[in-house]
Design a protein around this motif. Sequence first.
Motif, mmCIF file in Angstrom:
data_model
loop_
_atom_site.group_PDB
_atom_site.id
_atom_site.type_symbol
_atom_site.label_atom_id
_atom_site.label_comp_id
_atom_site.label_asym_id
_atom_site.label_seq_id
_atom_site.Cartn_x
_atom_site.Cartn_y
_atom_site.Cartn_z
ATOM 1 N N TYR A 76 5.768 -14.516 -0.679
ATOM 2 C CA TYR A 76 6.428 -13.721 0.588
ATOM 3 C C TYR A 76 5.942 -12.530 0.320
ATOM 4 C CZ TYR A 76 9.166 -17.739 1.698
ATOM 5 O OH TYR A 76 9.462 -18.798 2.128
ATOM 6 N N GLY A 77 4.840 -12.200 0.999
ATOM 7 C CA GLY A 77 4.009 -10.636 0.757
ATOM 8 C C GLY A 77 4.973 -9.673 1.485
ATOM 9 N N ASN A 78 5.312 -10.021 2.600
ATOM 10 C CA ASN A 78 6.007 -8.907 3.533
ATOM 11 C C ASN A 78 7.455 -8.464 2.968
ATOM 12 O OD1 ASN A 78 5.791 -7.660 5.898
ATOM 13 N ND2 ASN A 78 6.970 -8.871 7.236
ATOM 14 N N SER A 133 -1.864 -1.903 10.112
ATOM 15 C CA SER A 133 -1.399 -1.383 8.844
ATOM 16 C C SER A 133 -1.385 -2.321 7.694
ATOM 17 C CB SER A 133 0.109 -0.892 9.351
ATOM 18 O OG SER A 133 0.541 -1.821 10.491
ATOM 19 N N ALA A 134 -2.454 -3.293 7.715
ATOM 20 C CA ALA A 134 -2.508 -3.913 6.419
ATOM 21 C C ALA A 134 -2.664 -3.303 5.056
ATOM 22 C CB ALA A 134 -3.695 -4.950 6.718
ATOM 23 N N CYS A 135 -2.504 -4.122 3.840
ATOM 24 C CA CYS A 135 -2.641 -3.268 2.597
ATOM 25 C C CYS A 135 -4.316 -3.330 2.616
ATOM 26 C CB CYS A 135 -2.414 -4.091 1.700
ATOM 27 S SG CYS A 135 -0.470 -4.651 1.577
ATOM 28 N N ALA A 136 -4.661 -2.151 1.938
ATOM 29 C CA ALA A 136 -5.987 -2.130 1.628
ATOM 30 C C ALA A 136 -6.609 -3.528 1.017
ATOM 31 C CB ALA A 136 -6.391 -0.701 0.646
ATOM 32 N N GLY A 137 -7.790 -3.957 1.353
ATOM 33 C CA GLY A 137 -8.189 -5.188 0.716
ATOM 34 C C GLY A 137 -7.637 -6.442 1.111
ATOM 35 N N CYS A 138 -6.652 -6.093 2.177
ATOM 36 C CA CYS A 138 -6.121 -7.481 2.613
ATOM 37 C C CYS A 138 -7.057 -8.602 3.361
ATOM 38 C CB CYS A 138 -5.060 -7.190 3.574
ATOM 39 S SG CYS A 138 -4.220 -8.566 4.666
ATOM 40 N N SER A 139 -6.971 -9.667 2.937
ATOM 41 C CA SER A 139 -7.948 -10.504 3.162
ATOM 42 C C SER A 139 -7.489 -11.396 4.355
ATOM 43 C CB SER A 139 -8.545 -11.600 2.166
ATOM 44 O OG SER A 139 -7.409 -12.389 1.990
ATOM 45 N N CYS A 147 5.952 -12.331 9.053
ATOM 46 C CA CYS A 147 5.019 -12.571 7.892
ATOM 47 C C CYS A 147 4.132 -11.250 8.016
ATOM 48 C CB CYS A 147 4.004 -13.628 8.438
ATOM 49 S SG CYS A 147 3.131 -13.498 9.876
ATOM 50 N N CYS A 148 3.134 -10.917 7.096
ATOM 51 C CA CYS A 148 2.574 -9.684 7.045
ATOM 52 C C CYS A 148 2.139 -9.389 8.335
ATOM 53 C CB CYS A 148 1.495 -9.920 5.934
ATOM 54 S SG CYS A 148 1.963 -9.681 4.463
ATOM 55 N N THR A 149 1.508 -10.435 9.270
ATOM 56 C CA THR A 149 0.971 -10.011 10.402
ATOM 57 C C THR A 149 1.757 -9.169 11.462
ATOM 58 O OG1 THR A 149 -0.585 -11.763 10.063
ATOM 59 C CG2 THR A 149 -0.891 -10.730 12.151
ATOM 60 N N ASP A 188 -2.527 -18.076 3.567
ATOM 61 C CA ASP A 188 -1.788 -18.590 2.496
ATOM 62 C C ASP A 188 -1.943 -17.633 1.572
ATOM 63 O OD1 ASP A 188 -0.194 -19.498 0.483
ATOM 64 O OD2 ASP A 188 -1.276 -21.648 0.525
ATOM 65 N N ASN A 189 -1.063 -16.496 1.247
ATOM 66 C CA ASN A 189 -1.195 -15.494 0.267
ATOM 67 C C ASN A 189 -0.283 -15.903 -0.791
ATOM 68 O OD1 ASN A 189 1.059 -14.829 0.997
ATOM 69 N ND2 ASN A 189 0.617 -12.497 1.110
ATOM 70 N N GLU A 190 0.093 -17.150 -0.786
ATOM 71 C CA GLU A 190 0.941 -17.612 -2.125
ATOM 72 C C GLU A 190 2.131 -16.848 -2.361
ATOM 73 O OE1 GLU A 190 -2.424 -18.789 -4.806
ATOM 74 O OE2 GLU A 190 -2.436 -20.515 -3.662
ATOM 75 N N PRO A 247 -6.600 -14.238 -0.270
ATOM 76 C CA PRO A 247 -6.279 -13.453 -1.436
ATOM 77 C C PRO A 247 -5.817 -12.077 -0.955
ATOM 78 C CG PRO A 247 -8.595 -14.408 -1.858
ATOM 79 C CD PRO A 247 -8.187 -14.843 -0.254
ATOM 80 N N CYS A 248 -4.753 -11.612 -1.939
ATOM 81 C CA CYS A 248 -3.939 -10.836 -1.633
ATOM 82 C C CYS A 248 -3.558 -9.675 -2.640
ATOM 83 C CB CYS A 248 -2.497 -11.226 -1.280
ATOM 84 S SG CYS A 248 -1.050 -10.469 -1.201
ATOM 85 N N PRO A 249 -4.374 -8.494 -2.538
ATOM 86 C CA PRO A 249 -4.400 -7.641 -3.760
ATOM 87 C C PRO A 249 -2.903 -7.206 -4.421
ATOM 88 C CG PRO A 249 -5.840 -6.699 -2.009
ATOM 89 C CD PRO A 249 -5.111 -7.898 -1.414
ATOM 90 N N PRO A 250 -2.098 -6.682 -3.534
ATOM 91 C CA PRO A 250 -0.734 -6.350 -4.423
ATOM 92 C C PRO A 250 -0.211 -7.781 -5.054
ATOM 93 C CG PRO A 250 -0.494 -6.116 -1.984
ATOM 94 C CD PRO A 250 -2.096 -6.553 -2.164
ATOM 95 N N VAL A 292 3.632 -6.979 10.771
ATOM 96 C CA VAL A 292 3.354 -5.441 10.589
ATOM 97 C C VAL A 292 2.008 -4.910 10.569
ATOM 98 C CG1 VAL A 292 3.688 -3.654 8.626
ATOM 99 C CG2 VAL A 292 5.264 -5.653 8.622
ATOM 100 N N ILE A 293 0.927 -5.866 10.501
ATOM 101 C CA ILE A 293 -0.613 -5.852 10.544
ATOM 102 C C ILE A 293 -0.798 -5.373 12.004
ATOM 103 C CG2 ILE A 293 -2.677 -6.568 10.236
ATOM 104 C CD1 ILE A 293 -1.559 -8.158 7.720
ATOM 105 N N GLN A 294 -0.138 -6.140 12.764
ATOM 106 C CA GLN A 294 -0.425 -6.066 14.301
ATOM 107 C C GLN A 294 -0.139 -4.334 14.902
ATOM 108 O OE1 GLN A 294 2.679 -7.446 17.005
ATOM 109 N NE2 GLN A 294 2.811 -8.596 15.278
HETATM 110 S S1 SF4 Z 1 0.753 -8.177 1.075
HETATM 111 FE FE1 SF4 Z 1 -1.132 -9.166 1.128
HETATM 112 S S2 SF4 Z 1 -1.317 -10.637 2.843
HETATM 113 FE FE2 SF4 Z 1 0.264 -9.063 2.919
HETATM 114 S S3 SF4 Z 1 -0.887 -7.323 4.183
HETATM 115 FE FE3 SF4 Z 1 -0.805 -6.903 2.040
HETATM 116 S S4 SF4 Z 1 -2.632 -7.743 1.225
HETATM 117 FE FE4 SF4 Z 1 -2.401 -8.531 3.181
#
Ligand code: SF4
Lengths: 294, 175, 370
Positions: free
Chosen positions: A127-129, A15-21, A44-46, A123-125, A202-205, A48-50
Amino acid sequence: MTEIPKEEFILKCTSACAGCSSSLSLRYVLKAAGPETVLVIPACCTSVIQGVYPRTALRVPVYNIAFAAAAACASGMSASYQKKGMKMNVIVYAGDGGTVDIGLQALSGAFERETHFLHICYDNEAYGNTGMQRSGSTPLGAITSTTPSGKIHPKKDIDQIVEAHRPPYMATACSAYPLDLFQKVKTALSIEGSKFIHLLSPCPPGWRYPTEKSIEVGKLAVKTGAWILWEREHGSLRISGPSRAAMKTPLPLEEYLKIQGRFQAITLEQVQELQHSITRTMERIRCELEKPCT
Amino acid sequence: MYEIRIHSRGGQGGVTAARLLADAAFRGGKYATASPFYGAERRGAPVVDFVRINDRPIRIYSQIEHPDLVVVLDPSIMDAVDILQGLKKGGSIVINSPKPLEIPRHPVFHVDLTGIAIAQNLVVAGSPVLDTPLLGALAKMGFVSLDAALAAIRDMFSDERNIKAAEIAFRELNL
Amino acid sequence: MHLIATGNKGVAEAVLQAQPDVVAAYPITPQTEIVEQIAAFISEKRLDCQYIPVESEHSAMAACIGASATGARTFTATSSHGLLYMHEMLHWAAGARVPVVMANVNRALGPGWNVWAEHTDAFSQRDTGWLQVFASTVQEVYDTMLMAFRIAEDEKVLLPMMVNLDGFSLSHTMQPMEKIETGTFIPPFSLPHAIDTLHPVAYGPLTGPDEYFRFRADMERSMRSSRLVIRDTEAEFARLFGRTYRETEEYQVEDADVLLVAMGTFGKEAEVAVDKLRKEGIKAGSLRVRWFRPFPRLDLAGRDIVVIDRGYSFGFGGVLSMSIRATSRAEPYSVIAGLGGQEVTYHDMADFVRDRKPGKEYWFGVKDDV
Ligand code: SF4
C-alpha cells in the motif's frame, strides 16, 4: 519495430515519487490507448500522481472512485458507452490493493460479466499511498511498515484468480519494459471483453533502493524469473521476448533480492521458498507450452 | 369494507389467490388491496394473506383482525392454527375439501379445489394449483363476478386450464 | 390506464416509462421483484436499457455512478443491508453530482435477521446528500418515481434521489393504480459535467483543505434549491395528471387539537385513526411527512403532536421526532413503533394519541420504561 506515438497524455507535472515506475508506465499505457480513453482510478498512488484539484497532469478524462469500486464503476461506464454505441477505451488503472485485496470482488464481478474494459493492476507490492503497508500482493520476506521483520505469507496469485474467469486476454508486464507494455495494451484494447494486465512496478520508497535504479530492479525481476512476462490470448499462452532467455538461464534470485532494502531480513528458508515458487511457475509454463490447452 | 383472510401453506398459492381476488374486485369497480403476511417461512409452513374490498380507497395496512370471511386452502392447517381467530360473528368459511365440514355458528362452504386441479392436470412442480379454481368458488359466493374473476386469471396466466378449473369450481361450490 | 399493482410493480412501471439507459442492481428481499420486473421488461424488449447484474450493492452504486458520469440515465433498487453496503458509494454519488435514482424498500437491519418494514436503513443515509422521499400508497410510489427522475436530473439539483417504500406492507401490497401517459413530463437527461474526451478533466481528484468545502457548500446550495424544483415538479404533476403531492400530506389538520405525525404507510393508516378519534370527540389530525431530505419546514410550534417513529438513533431519540423537535420547536410525544415490522394498527395509533405525554418517549410494546 513498433512506432510509439510522440503525443503525450501525461504532462510533466505529476506528483509521483522520484523514480516511480508506475507513472512511467502510465505514460506508455496512455500512448497506446490514445485520446478516446477514460481512466478509472480507485484510491492508489495514481489518485495523487494525477495532480491536485483544480489541476490535472493527464490529458484524458480521469474518473476517481472509491477504493473497492473501480471495476464496478468501469462496468457502468462501459454499459453506458455500449448503449450510446460509442467506442471508448475504459481503463482501470489500479494498484495492487485496489485489485487483489479490496477491489477483488468488483474485479471478479466485472470479469464474470465479461464487461468490455481493461483492468491494469500496477503492482508495487504494498500500500504505497498510505506509506507501505503489506498487501496481499507483497512477496514473502518483504519488509513493509506492517511486516517490520518481513512478510510471512506468500504473494497472492492474482493471475491464477483472474485466469479462472477465462478472460479473452491477460498479460503480465513490467515497467522496465515499456515497449512490451505498449504492445500488450494495444493488443488488449483491440479485443472485446474483460482484459487484465498485471504490471510489476518497482517502487523506490517501498522497495528501498535508490531512485535511479527502478529500471535495473525491474529488469532483474525479469532476468531472475521472479517476474515472468507472458500473455494469454483466448487461452493460449505466449512467453514475451525478455522472459525467454530468463526461462532458459535465469540469473540467481539473490541478484534481485539484494539490490532491495525490503528483503534485508529475509531468511534462507524464505529465499528457498521464493526460488521454489519460481521453479514451479516456470515448470507449469513449460508444461503448458509443450502441451497446449485444448 | 369486506375483509378476507386466506390460510394456506407456503407455496400453495395463497399470495396469488389474494392478488387475483383483489384484481377481480378491482375489475368490478371496487377498491381492493391484497397484502401477504410474509414470514420467514419456507414452503409448507402455514401462511396468511389478506384481501380488503371496499367502495372507497383503503388506507389500512395493518393485518385484518376481524375478517368477514376465512378461506382455508389446506384443511390440515387447522391442526396447527386457529382459523376462527377474530372471525366475525356468523362470518363464513370456505374450505378446500371434497366433503362437507361442520363448524358451529359459522356457515361453511366446501369445494374440492385439489380434486378439480388434478382432474384438469393443473399441477405445477408436483403441486395442484389451488388459487385459480378458488377464484371461481369465490365468484360463486358473489365477492366478484365470474367475468371479472376469469379476466383477472387470464391476465396472470396464459394456460387455459386455469380458466376451466375456475369455471368448474364456480359450478361445484354449493351455496 | 387503471390496474392493480404492488408497490414494487409501481416502481418498475415508472422506471419503464422513464427509460433509463443503465440499471445496475443486486437482489435483496423485499426489493427483488423490482429488478426482476425491470429485467423482464428488457428481455421483452419493452425497455432498451443495459442491465448490469452486479455482484454487490457497493458495485451496483459504483456502476450507476460510472454510467451516470457519462450522461446515462441510471436506476437501481435496494433495501436494508443492501443500502448500508452502498453507504460509501451513496456519499460518492452525491459528491460526484450524478443524479442516480433509486428505490429503497425500507426494511429492518440485523442482527436478528428481519425482512420487515422499518425506516432505519434510509435514516442511516440522511447525511449522504441524497434527496429522500417516503411514499404511502402504490399510486404515490409510481407518481413519485416518475417525478424523481425529473427532480434529480434538474440542473438546479443534480443530486441523487431515493424513493422509499415500506417493505412488504407497501412493496408487496396490491392496490389500484393509474398509469399515466407521461409525454414530455420527464425531459431528456443531459449531464452538464458528463465525461467528454474532447474536454478531458479529472473528476474527484485530490482536493485540498482550501477547496474541498466549496464542493460541499455547493451540494447544500443544490439541496436548498431542490425545494423549489420539487415544488414546481409536484405542481406541474398536479396540473397535468390531477394528483397533488406536497412536502407533507395533511388530513384534518386545520382544526385539530392534536396531530399524529408519521411517515410511509403508518402516515396513511394514521388517517383512519384520526377518523376513529374524531368519532370519539377527540379533534385529531394527521400530518404525513413525505420528504425527509430536504426536510420540510414545518410550523408546529406550540402544537400538540404525537410522532410515530419507525427508526431510532440510539443515544438520541426517534429520528423523525427529533427532526421535528429541531426544526419546529415542538415538544412531541415520541412513539417508537413498528420496528422490524411490528404490527401497529390504527387502534394502536388512536391509543398513542389518547395516552400521550408531551415531551416523553414511549416504546410501543415494551412493558418497562426504556
Ligand atoms: S509510492 Fe511507489 S508507486 Fe507510489 S508514487 Fe511513490 S514510487 Fe510510485
